[in-house]
Structure formats: structure tokens, C-alpha cells
Design a protein around this motif. Structure first.
Motif, PDB file in Angstrom:
ATOM      1  N   LYS A  28      21.460  40.732  77.745  1.00  0.00           N
ATOM      2  CA  LYS A  28      20.881  41.807  76.935  1.00  0.00           C
ATOM      3  C   LYS A  28      20.877  41.408  75.445  1.00  0.00           C
ATOM      4  O   LYS A  28      19.926  41.691  74.728  1.00  0.00           O
ATOM      5  CB  LYS A  28      21.685  43.096  77.125  1.00  0.00           C
ATOM      6  CG  LYS A  28      21.568  43.704  78.515  1.00  0.00           C
ATOM      7  CD  LYS A  28      20.166  44.183  78.839  1.00  0.00           C
ATOM      8  CE  LYS A  28      19.827  45.427  78.020  1.00  0.00           C
ATOM      9  NZ  LYS A  28      18.475  45.960  78.392  1.00  0.00           N
ATOM     10  N   ALA A  29      21.960  40.738  75.016  1.00  0.00           N
ATOM     11  CA  ALA A  29      22.013  40.287  73.623  1.00  0.00           C
ATOM     12  C   ALA A  29      20.887  39.297  73.351  1.00  0.00           C
ATOM     13  O   ALA A  29      20.268  39.323  72.273  1.00  0.00           O
ATOM     14  CB  ALA A  29      23.372  39.638  73.344  1.00  0.00           C
ATOM     15  N   VAL A  30      20.589  38.433  74.337  1.00  0.00           N
ATOM     16  CA  VAL A  30      19.497  37.465  74.180  1.00  0.00           C
ATOM     17  C   VAL A  30      18.160  38.197  74.082  1.00  0.00           C
ATOM     18  O   VAL A  30      17.279  37.813  73.287  1.00  0.00           O
ATOM     19  CB  VAL A  30      19.489  36.472  75.364  1.00  0.00           C
ATOM     20  CG1 VAL A  30      18.179  35.677  75.380  1.00  0.00           C
ATOM     21  CG2 VAL A  30      20.677  35.531  75.259  1.00  0.00           C
ATOM     22  N   GLU A  31      18.013  39.265  74.849  1.00  0.00           N
ATOM     23  CA  GLU A  31      16.756  40.032  74.801  1.00  0.00           C
ATOM     24  C   GLU A  31      16.552  40.647  73.421  1.00  0.00           C
ATOM     25  O   GLU A  31      15.448  40.670  72.888  1.00  0.00           O
ATOM     26  CB  GLU A  31      16.783  41.131  75.857  1.00  0.00           C
ATOM     27  CG  GLU A  31      16.656  40.637  77.289  1.00  0.00           C
ATOM     28  CD  GLU A  31      16.717  41.779  78.279  1.00  0.00           C
ATOM     29  OE1 GLU A  31      16.571  42.959  77.843  1.00  0.00           O
ATOM     30  OE2 GLU A  31      16.925  41.523  79.482  1.00  0.00           O
ATOM     31  N   TYR A  32      17.636  41.149  72.819  1.00  0.00           N
ATOM     32  CA  TYR A  32      17.531  41.791  71.520  1.00  0.00           C
ATOM     33  C   TYR A  32      17.353  40.769  70.388  1.00  0.00           C
ATOM     34  O   TYR A  32      16.704  41.055  69.390  1.00  0.00           O
ATOM     35  CB  TYR A  32      18.776  42.659  71.266  1.00  0.00           C
ATOM     36  CG  TYR A  32      18.661  44.045  71.851  1.00  0.00           C
ATOM     37  CD1 TYR A  32      18.236  45.131  71.068  1.00  0.00           C
ATOM     38  CD2 TYR A  32      18.963  44.271  73.189  1.00  0.00           C
ATOM     39  CE1 TYR A  32      18.128  46.404  71.615  1.00  0.00           C
ATOM     40  CE2 TYR A  32      18.877  45.538  73.738  1.00  0.00           C
ATOM     41  CZ  TYR A  32      18.447  46.611  72.948  1.00  0.00           C
ATOM     42  OH  TYR A  32      18.337  47.871  73.486  1.00  0.00           O
ATOM     43  N   GLU A  33      17.995  39.610  70.532  1.00  0.00           N
ATOM     44  CA  GLU A  33      17.876  38.560  69.495  1.00  0.00           C
ATOM     45  C   GLU A  33      17.554  37.237  70.174  1.00  0.00           C
ATOM     46  O   GLU A  33      18.415  36.362  70.306  1.00  0.00           O
ATOM     47  CB  GLU A  33      19.181  38.434  68.695  1.00  0.00           C
ATOM     48  CG  GLU A  33      19.426  39.583  67.724  1.00  0.00           C
ATOM     49  CD  GLU A  33      20.680  39.335  66.869  1.00  0.00           C
ATOM     50  OE1 GLU A  33      21.371  38.320  67.096  1.00  0.00           O
ATOM     51  OE2 GLU A  33      20.959  40.162  65.989  1.00  0.00           O
ATOM     52  N   PRO A  34      16.308  37.050  70.584  1.00  0.00           N
ATOM     53  CA  PRO A  34      15.943  35.837  71.336  1.00  0.00           C
ATOM     54  C   PRO A  34      16.000  34.554  70.494  1.00  0.00           C
ATOM     55  O   PRO A  34      16.079  33.458  71.059  1.00  0.00           O
ATOM     56  CB  PRO A  34      14.514  36.119  71.792  1.00  0.00           C
ATOM     57  CG  PRO A  34      13.993  37.136  70.826  1.00  0.00           C
ATOM     58  CD  PRO A  34      15.168  37.975  70.436  1.00  0.00           C
ATOM     59  N   ASP A  35      15.986  34.683  69.163  1.00  0.00           N
ATOM     60  CA  ASP A  35      16.020  33.488  68.312  1.00  0.00           C
ATOM     61  C   ASP A  35      17.418  33.133  67.828  1.00  0.00           C
ATOM     62  O   ASP A  35      17.583  32.212  67.023  1.00  0.00           O
ATOM     63  CB  ASP A  35      15.111  33.705  67.091  1.00  0.00           C
ATOM     64  CG  ASP A  35      13.638  33.818  67.496  1.00  0.00           C
ATOM     65  OD1 ASP A  35      13.277  33.199  68.522  1.00  0.00           O
ATOM     66  OD2 ASP A  35      12.887  34.510  66.793  1.00  0.00           O
ATOM     67  N   ASN A  36      18.416  33.858  68.301  1.00  0.00           N
ATOM     68  CA  ASN A  36      19.796  33.567  67.911  1.00  0.00           C
ATOM     69  C   ASN A  36      20.401  32.577  68.923  1.00  0.00           C
ATOM     70  O   ASN A  36      20.657  32.939  70.071  1.00  0.00           O
ATOM     71  CB  ASN A  36      20.620  34.841  67.883  1.00  0.00           C
ATOM     72  CG  ASN A  36      22.020  34.627  67.328  1.00  0.00           C
ATOM     73  OD1 ASN A  36      22.537  33.502  67.351  1.00  0.00           O
ATOM     74  ND2 ASN A  36      22.634  35.691  66.841  1.00  0.00           N
ATOM     75  N   PRO A  37      20.633  31.322  68.522  1.00  0.00           N
ATOM     76  CA  PRO A  37      21.115  30.320  69.484  1.00  0.00           C
ATOM     77  C   PRO A  37      22.507  30.623  70.019  1.00  0.00           C
ATOM     78  O   PRO A  37      22.847  30.216  71.126  1.00  0.00           O
ATOM     79  CB  PRO A  37      21.104  29.027  68.681  1.00  0.00           C
ATOM     80  CG  PRO A  37      21.210  29.450  67.250  1.00  0.00           C
ATOM     81  CD  PRO A  37      20.487  30.758  67.165  1.00  0.00           C
ATOM     82  N   VAL A  38      23.316  31.375  69.254  1.00  0.00           N
ATOM     83  CA  VAL A  38      24.677  31.675  69.697  1.00  0.00           C
ATOM     84  C   VAL A  38      24.645  32.531  70.962  1.00  0.00           C
ATOM     85  O   VAL A  38      25.449  32.332  71.890  1.00  0.00           O
ATOM     86  CB  VAL A  38      25.462  32.378  68.572  1.00  0.00           C
ATOM     87  CG1 VAL A  38      26.844  32.792  69.064  1.00  0.00           C
ATOM     88  CG2 VAL A  38      25.583  31.473  67.364  1.00  0.00           C
ATOM     89  N   ASN A  39      23.727  33.475  71.017  1.00  0.00           N
ATOM     90  CA  ASN A  39      23.619  34.321  72.213  1.00  0.00           C
ATOM     91  C   ASN A  39      23.279  33.486  73.445  1.00  0.00           C
ATOM     92  O   ASN A  39      23.862  33.668  74.514  1.00  0.00           O
ATOM     93  CB  ASN A  39      22.559  35.401  71.997  1.00  0.00           C
ATOM     94  CG  ASN A  39      22.970  36.398  70.923  1.00  0.00           C
ATOM     95  OD1 ASN A  39      24.167  36.651  70.717  1.00  0.00           O
ATOM     96  ND2 ASN A  39      21.992  36.966  70.220  1.00  0.00           N
TER      97      ASN A  39
END
Length: 557
Positions: A28-39
Motif C-alpha cells: 500500500k505504501a508503494v501504491e501511495y508513493e511509487p517513486d520512493n525507492p525505500v518503499n
């Protein structure tokens, strides 16, 4: 709800080992911030923990290919996943990429362990060619080895290349300053140290090196201020403690040096080091603790039986205690330079191999060649002829470029270079101009060089080699070449090689104040003393050998 909200939920689930929920929240975190490599990286970590190594590597590939190629630690994670899947070739490739691309080396120790595992599984060594996070480190270790071996010119060249590529590599800069210092280039050493202290004002190695240079350059006010600062420092690490102790000894603050050396002697790792006991003994002597110094030097003798250093100082301790002999002023673990010279001045003795390879001895040679008086410089040049390695060649070539050096010493340096096989033109500063001189030419003034002339020189040199030094051999050649130069084009016919050779040896001995008689030299060459006298008179009529110019090369007229 945002990516942070789901991240916190995922971490909370991880704390309770609920991996399924943690994976759901990270997705879900990846869905909200798809450009954040940490997620993406967190999601890949959960997948790996759950045993889904392929999915984990897929998530890591997304980071490297689409989001942040600079996140090089992902290659290390991928290597772990491949290893867990027994895909060792792929694991090796990913691990090599990590080592070659990652600038920080966060997982360097773990990568080395994995490399050993892969080497065992693949039954061959790894294909690593470079480690980016260690860029300059391996080269720096090599440069330090060169400094320790006394190969200062080579070390300086390597350190200069390291510093050029990594300006903030402070250890390399400090060692570069030391290299310049050992070679006698004090202004460059100070400039290098200033560069370190501008960025790291408290760098102890730089401060200590700067203090030594201030002392050498006579910067009294600056030195007093810096020494006062160094007196207040009490290092914790062994390396820093040793650096400060030796520095304070060189500066003459022997009480502080003694205190620090005594602390080092309590270290289990250093109790078998004879040099450390010698340093402590020298400091003890300089603060009047002669009995303790004697005990320490006797301990040196037990640790290193037959040590010339302990034997020499133990023989002097009573006179030092009585005040009839000065205490040692340097801390180097070798005989004083003057004592070494006395040994090497004996014909045929040469420089012992263990001393020729000693970096402290070699450093004293470089210093003496740059800062000693002419007699000392002459001795160093002769010693260089006996050592005869690449460092010696470089030092002598640099000496030829010094504008204020004695021309006879430069002439002797060229002679030594020729004996070492240098057969190409070298720049030589005469004070007024810089000339290109070929050391391999016996006499550049003569248009020809006849076989019989060389035969005379060879015969005389062969007789002299066993009982004379390089200087006298050079003087013999100089005298012969001068005689031929001044006689040309009316040079005499050389039919009696022994007579000419004997005369040259006799006159060379007289020029160097060695006892010699016509009868003695005649016996050596199997001729009559009257023959020697006759040829000596012929050379002396042309050259006036007692006051003859000791010169081979035209630039030194």
C-alpha cells in the motif's frame, strides 16, 4: 492515510512477526508513493524473508531500472536472494556489481563473507577487479609500504595520484606530506599539511607533522604555539599515542615523549618491540634518567641479541651520565648517521643490505644530500653508488638540478649514475645554465675515444677497486680524461699501458692524501719505480696533478 501511515503499520506488523500483513502494508505504501525507492526496498525485504526470492529480486530490479539506479545496495540484496536459490553464478555477478558500483561499502564485510561462500560453491576465485568503496585504500596501503621501505620517490608519485582523485583522503595527504618531508621538500610538505588542517583542524597526524616542519624551518613562534597545544593532548588510540610521543621527542619535549612512551610499553602488543624500548631509553637519557635508560637498552639487547644500536649506546652511557658525551638527539632505531659513515668509509665495506633497506637510514641519506655540508654530501653520493637502486637514481637526478650545489659533487653524481647503467642525457644545472649531459660518455670533449686509452683506465681501475672508494675511482678517471683533453690532438702514443695506469693510481693517491710510494706502486704493476716516475712526470707536466681539476664533464670547467 498516506504512505507514512502504511509504513508505520508495516513496521508494527513486523515487530509482531506478521509478515503477511507487513507485506500488504508495504505494498500500500508503494501504491501511495511509487517513486520512493525505500518503499520498494522494504517490500523486497519482506518478500525475501518470506522465501519469495524471485519476487524480491523483481522489486529490487524495479528500483535499479526505473526509480533510483544509484541505490547500489540493491545488488547486494539481489546477490543474497540468488544465493538462497542456489543460483551462484547470478549471485556472484550481482555481488561483483555491488562491489564495483557501491561507493559507501555499507555491506563490505558481509560481501567478503559471501564471496568466500561463492568461491567454495563455484570452485574458483571470484572475478572482482575493483572495489569502489575502497577506491584509493589499496593504493594507499601500497604507498605506505613504499614509505616504510624507504622508496620515497615511488611512494610520493602514488600518493599524488591518490590525492588528485580523492582530495578528502586525509590519511593519503598526511603520508604525502611525510613523503615530501623525507625527500627534503619541506615547503611542499607544509603546503600539503595546511590543506588537511583547513578541512580537519584537529587532525593529530597533520598537527604533529606540521610541528616537525616548523622546527626544521625555524618558525619558532609558530612552533611554540603548536607545541603548547600538543602538550595538552592525551591520545587514547595506540597509533595516535605513538605519533605524538615520537613527535614530542623530535621537538625536544622529552618529558612528554617519555611519559607517552611509558604508556605504550604497558601495551601487550608492543612489549616485544625493541625499537619502542630504544625510544623510551633515548627519552630517559634526555631527562637525566641514565640508570633507567641503561636498563631499557639492556632489554633491547635481550629482545634483539647482537643489536649494534643497544651495544653502541650502552658503551656510551657512562660518558653521557658524566656529561662528557652528549646524549642522543634523535630517536631513530639505528646507529647515528656519523657512525654509519665511519663504517662505510672503509674500502670494500659497502653499505650493509639491512641498513640500505632501512627507511630511516634512507631518509637520513636524502636529508644529508639536501641539507648536509659538502663532505657529508660526498659521502652520501658514494653510499648511493653502493646501494644503486631506482630511488638512488631519482635522488641523484634531482641533485643535478639544484642550482647551488657544488659542481664537483654533481660530476661525481654523474659518475655514479653512469656506474648504475644510466646511458642517456640528463639535465644538469650549472648555476648559469642547464645543460644536457650524457653520463655514459667518458669524455664528450674528445671527438674519439681510443681503445688503448680505455685499456689504461680499466687496468688502473681494476687495481684500485679493492682498496679505494667511488670518489677516488672517479678522480682517477677525471685525471686521465683531463690529461687526454689537454694533450689533444697531440696525445702521446700509448704503448706502455702498465706505466700509464701506475702513474694514474699514484697521482690519484697523492691527490686524495693517501700514503703511496713509487716503489710500492711499481711492485703492484710489475714495473720499475723509474718507469712510474717517468709517466707521472709526463701527466703532471700537463695537468699539475696535485692541483688538477677533478672534472670529466665540460659543464664543470
Amino acid at each position: 492515510m498516506d504512505a507514512g501511515f502504511f509504513f508505520e503499520r508495516a513496521v508494527s506488523s513486523l515487530d509482531r512477526f506478521h509478515y503477511d500483513k507487513a507485506l500488504k502494508y508495504f505494498r500500500k505504501a508503494v501504491e501511495y508513493e511509487p517513486d520512493n525507492p525505500v518503499n520498494h526496498c522494504n517490500m523486497a525485504g519482506i518478500l525475501s524473508e518470506m522465501g519469495d526470492y524471485e519476487a524480491s529480486n523483481a522489486a529490487l530490479s524495479v528500483i535499479l531500472e526505473k526509480i533510483d539506479p544509484a541505490m547500489t545496495e540493491c545488488y547486494f540484496y539481489m546477490a543474497n536472494n540468488y544465493a538462497n536459490m542456489d543460483m551462484f553464478e547470478e549471485a556472484e555477478n550481482a555481488l561483483i556489481t555491488y562491489l564495483e558500483e557501491d561507493p559507501n561499502g555499507q555491506f563490505l564485510a558481509e560481501a567478503e563473507e559471501m564471496m568466500e561462500l561463492l568461491q567454495y560453491e563455484l570452485e574458483r576465485p571470484a572475478k572482482v577487479t575493483k572495489i569502489k568503496s575502497l577506491a584509493g585504500v589499496l593504493e594507499h596501503d601500497r604507498a605506505r609500504e613504499l614509505l616504510e621501505q624507504g622508496k620515497f620517490t615511488e611512494a610520493v608519485k602514488l600518493l599524488e595520484s591518490i590525492v588528485e582523485g580523492q582530495p578528502d583522503f586525509w590519511a593519503a595527504r598526511n603520508n604525502l606530506a611525510l613523503g615530501y618531508y623525507y625527500m627534503g621538500q619541506c615547503s611542499k610538505a607544509i603546503e600539503t599539511i595546511y590543506g588537511v588542517l583547513e578541512q580537519e583542524p584537529g587532525n593529530l597526524h597533520a598537527l604533529c607533522n606540521l610541528a616537525i616542519l616548523y622546527q626544521h624551518e625555524g618558525e619558532t613562534a609558530l612552533l611554540l604555539e603548536l607545541e603548547h597545544r600538543l602538550r595538552k593532548i592525551v591520545p587514547f588510540h595506540q597509533e595516535h599515542l605513538f605519533k605524538l610521543a615520537t613527535t614530542m621527542g623530535v621537538l625536544g619535549a622529552h618529558d612528554v615523549a617519555y611519559r607517552h612512551f611509558r604508556r605504550l610499553l604497558k601495551d601487550e602488543d608492543l612489549r616485544l618491540d625493541p625499537a619502542l624500548y630504544h625510544y623510551t631509553a633515548v627519552a630517559a637519557c634526555n631527562i637525566g634518567r641514565f640508570t633507567e635508560a641503561e636498563v631499557l637498552w639492556r632489554h633491547v639487547d635481550r629482545l634483539e641479541p647482537g643489536s649494534e644500536v643497544s651495544e653502541y649506546y650502552l658503551s656510551q652511557i657512562e660518558e653521557m651520565s658524566a656529561g662528557t658525551r652528549p646524549v642522543p638527539i634523535h630517536y631513530h632505531y639505528h646507529l647515528p648517521f656519523e657512525e654509519q659513515i665511519k663504517q662505510w668509509e672503509q674500502p670494500g665495506e659497502g653499505v650493509p643490505a639491512d641498513l640500505a633497506d632501512n627507511p630511516l637510514v634512507r631518509s637520513s641519506f636524502f636529508w644529508a644530500l639536501r641539507y648536509g655540508d659538502n663532505r657529508t654530501k660526498l659521502q652520501v653520493i658514494q653510499a648511493f653508488g653502493l646501494i644503486g637502486d631506482h630511488e638512488v637514481e631519482e635522488a641523484l637526478k634531482s641533485f643535478l638540478l639544484e642550482p647551488n650545489e657544488d659542481l664537483y659533487l654533481k660530476d661525481l653524481a654523474l659518475y655514479v649514475l653512469r656506474s648504475l647503467g644510466v646511458n642517456y642525457e640528463l639535465p644538469v644545472c650549472t648555476g648559469e645554465a642547464t645543460l644536457m649531459i650524457d653520463p655514459s660518455q667518458t669524455s664528450p670533449q674528445l671527438p674519439i675515444w681510443k681503445h688503448e686509452w680505455q685499456a689504461v683506465l680499466d687496468l688502473a681501475s681494476e687495481h684500485m677497486r679493492s682498496n679505494t672508494d667511488i670518489k677516488q675511482q672517479h678522480d682517477l678517471e677525471s685525471l686521465w680524461v683531463q690529461y687526454l683533453n689537454l694533450s689533444y690532438p697531440d696525445t702521446p702514443s700509448i704503448s706502455h699501458i702498465e706505466g700509464w695506469a701506475a702513474a694514474l693510481e699514484y697521482l690519484t693517491a697523492k691527490m686524495n692524501h693517501r700514503p703511496m710510494s713509487y716503489e710500492k706502486i711499481a711492485e703492484r704493476y710489475g714495473i720499475s719505480s723509474s718507469t712510474v716516475r717517468r709517466y707521472c712526470r709526463r701527466i703532471d707536466e700537463v695537468c699539475g696533478a696535485e692541483g688538477a681539476s677533478k672534472t670529466i664533464f665540460p659543464m664543470c670547467k
